[in-house]
Design a protein around this motif. Structure first.
Motif, PDB file in Angstrom:
ATOM      1  N   ILE A 236       0.727  -1.049  -0.197  1.00  0.00           N
ATOM      2  CA  ILE A 236      -0.033   0.004  -0.025  1.00  0.00           C
ATOM      3  C   ILE A 236       0.973   1.135  -0.018  1.00  0.00           C
ATOM      4  O   ILE A 236       1.913   1.258   0.453  1.00  0.00           O
ATOM      5  N   SER A 237       0.269   2.290  -0.457  1.00  0.00           N
ATOM      6  CA  SER A 237       1.286   3.539  -0.935  1.00  0.00           C
ATOM      7  C   SER A 237       0.649   4.665  -0.500  1.00  0.00           C
ATOM      8  O   SER A 237       1.386   5.802  -0.693  1.00  0.00           O
ATOM      9  N   CYS A 238      -0.509   5.039  -0.229  1.00  0.00           N
ATOM     10  CA  CYS A 238      -1.020   6.106   0.123  1.00  0.00           C
ATOM     11  C   CYS A 238      -1.735   6.395   1.457  1.00  0.00           C
ATOM     12  O   CYS A 238      -2.257   5.426   1.991  1.00  0.00           O
ATOM     13  N   SER A 260       6.406  -1.317   1.094  1.00  0.00           N
ATOM     14  CA  SER A 260       7.920  -1.347   0.522  1.00  0.00           C
ATOM     15  C   SER A 260       8.783  -0.126   0.854  1.00  0.00           C
ATOM     16  O   SER A 260       8.015   1.008   0.995  1.00  0.00           O
ATOM     17  N   PRO A 261       9.794  -0.286   1.061  1.00  0.00           N
ATOM     18  CA  PRO A 261      10.797   0.889   1.386  1.00  0.00           C
ATOM     19  C   PRO A 261      10.498   2.132   0.784  1.00  0.00           C
ATOM     20  O   PRO A 261      10.537   3.197   1.291  1.00  0.00           O
ATOM     21  N   PRO A 262      10.420   2.105  -0.714  1.00  0.00           N
ATOM     22  CA  PRO A 262      10.241   3.139  -1.342  1.00  0.00           C
ATOM     23  C   PRO A 262       9.185   4.411  -0.991  1.00  0.00           C
ATOM     24  O   PRO A 262       9.231   5.533  -0.973  1.00  0.00           O
ATOM     25  N   TYR A 263       8.106   3.561  -0.349  1.00  0.00           N
ATOM     26  CA  TYR A 263       6.863   4.056  -0.152  1.00  0.00           C
ATOM     27  C   TYR A 263       6.910   5.022   1.237  1.00  0.00           C
ATOM     28  O   TYR A 263       6.154   6.044   1.588  1.00  0.00           O
ATOM     29  N   PHE A 264       7.954   4.778   2.178  1.00  0.00           N
ATOM     30  CA  PHE A 264       8.360   5.488   3.312  1.00  0.00           C
ATOM     31  C   PHE A 264       9.756   6.164   3.264  1.00  0.00           C
ATOM     32  O   PHE A 264       9.879   7.112   4.075  1.00  0.00           O
ATOM     33  N   GLN A 265      10.502   5.937   2.154  1.00  0.00           N
ATOM     34  CA  GLN A 265      11.567   6.789   2.042  1.00  0.00           C
ATOM     35  C   GLN A 265      11.539   7.860   0.869  1.00  0.00           C
ATOM     36  O   GLN A 265      12.298   8.951   1.061  1.00  0.00           O
ATOM     37  N   LEU A 266      10.851   7.612   0.032  1.00  0.00           N
ATOM     38  CA  LEU A 266      10.693   8.635  -1.024  1.00  0.00           C
ATOM     39  C   LEU A 266       9.343   9.142  -1.480  1.00  0.00           C
ATOM     40  O   LEU A 266       8.309   8.381  -0.929  1.00  0.00           O
ATOM     41  N   ARG A 290       3.463   9.627   2.020  1.00  0.00           N
ATOM     42  CA  ARG A 290       4.782   8.947   2.601  1.00  0.00           C
ATOM     43  C   ARG A 290       4.796   9.073   4.272  1.00  0.00           C
ATOM     44  O   ARG A 290       5.065   7.712   4.687  1.00  0.00           O
ATOM     45  N   GLU A 291       4.404  10.123   4.856  1.00  0.00           N
ATOM     46  CA  GLU A 291       4.365  10.221   6.070  1.00  0.00           C
ATOM     47  C   GLU A 291       3.258   9.248   6.852  1.00  0.00           C
ATOM     48  O   GLU A 291       3.661   8.672   7.613  1.00  0.00           O
ATOM     49  N   ALA A 292       2.049   8.992   6.137  1.00  0.00           N
ATOM     50  CA  ALA A 292       1.037   8.474   6.578  1.00  0.00           C
ATOM     51  C   ALA A 292       1.502   6.693   6.489  1.00  0.00           C
ATOM     52  O   ALA A 292       1.343   5.999   7.516  1.00  0.00           O
TER      53      ALA A 292
END
Length: 293
Positions: A236-238, A260-266, A290-292
């Motif tokens: 999940i990404s949003c 996945s890491p990209p969604y909380f890093q970038l 990303r913050e969520a």
């Protein structure tokens, strides 16, 4: 035989442990751990300086992609499991998007039989939710479960037909197996290249709205409420998806999720230089998303 690992970075989610410390093994079992002074109450057969390397429970990769079967010239079970073992992954589950697709019991039997002869990371398999992953006809879930499938997935292809999804969830409930789903309304993301919003407009790139993920997720959660099946939402990404998952858990539904890491890093700003390395599915979202996550 007793071994002392010193100067280790100890990580254990269950104990909420994330500190520098030491660990003692006796006869191949963890005897004790500590985050204070080294123990001086016994003579160890061996002392290993970890130099701040991590000691943690074995990692489980629950969404691995395998080149075997179909692309053994790039990767086979031996190389896959060896790479996993060298990376601290003690168990992994293969997605069904191989060639041929893992959508019947015979393929599961074949892969599991070959994996038994490899003394390495434990291998598990997901069966395909639909034949050929085309989302049109439910696969033989019962036969695959009997052959050892630990759950069912459609890889990175989202099920668009709500009736098919309801049937899959109903059968998985009877089989006591989880469903692992990639949520994406394809009618809203067709030809999209990145997250829809201010950045995509500025760059002149066709966007994919975050609501495309949440619409399918919300539909699935309603079907979970109807069927009682175990359901897992992948990467999940949003923010809106986080809120939906949180609400479902508060309602007591058997629902879990991962990211996945990209969604909380970038975030979507990474796309500003048109670098295709940041083209993902789902796409990188806003900073608020990303913050969520």
């Amino acid at each position: 035989m007793s071994i002392l690992f010193k100067n280790a970075h100890l990580v254990c989610p269950e104990q909420k442990l994330n500190k520098k410390g030491w660990l003692e093994i006796s006869n191949n079992l963890i005897e004790r751990i500590g985050t204070n002074d080294l123990p001086n109450d016994k003579n160890f057969d061996k002392i290993i300086d970890c130099k701040d390397q991590i000691i943690a429970p074995g990692i489980i990769d629950m969404r691995a992609t395998s080149g075997d079967p179909g692309n053994e010239h790039l990767e086979n079970l031996d190389s896959l499991l060896s790479a996993a073992s060298n990376s601290g992954i003690t168990s992994l589950v293969i997605l069904p998007s191989t060639n041929p697709i893992i959508d019947n019991a015979a393929i599961i039997d074949s892969i599991m039989h070959r994996a038994k002869n490899i003394n390495s990371t434990k291998l598990y398999l997901y069966g395909a939710m639909t034949e050929n992953l085309d989302g049109e006809k439910m696969a033989e879930l019962g036969m695959m479960a009997k052959s050892g499938a630990v759950g069912f997935s459609n890889g990175n292809i989202s099920i668009q037909d709500s009736l098919i999804m309801r049937r899959i969830l109903s059968y998985s409930k009877m089989l006591k197996k989880p469903i692992i789903h990639h949520c994406e309304d394809l009618s809203l993301t067709k030809d999209g290249e990145m997250n829809e919003g201010e950045v995509s407009t500025r760059l002149g790139i066709l966007g994919m709205p975050s609501i495309a993920e949440t619409i399918i997720l919300e539909r699935d959660l309603q079907l979970v409420k109807l069927t009682g099946a175990k359901y897992h939402a992948s990467h999940i990404s949003c923010k809106s998806s986080v809120e939906s998952i949180r609400m479902a858990k508060n309602q007591g539904l058997p629902v879990t999720a991962d990211t996945s890491p990209p969604y909380f890093q970038l975030n979507e700003i990474s796309i500003l230089e048109y670098n295709s390395i940041f083209k993902l599915n789902p796409p990188l979202r806003t900073e608020e998303d990303r913050e969520a996550i």
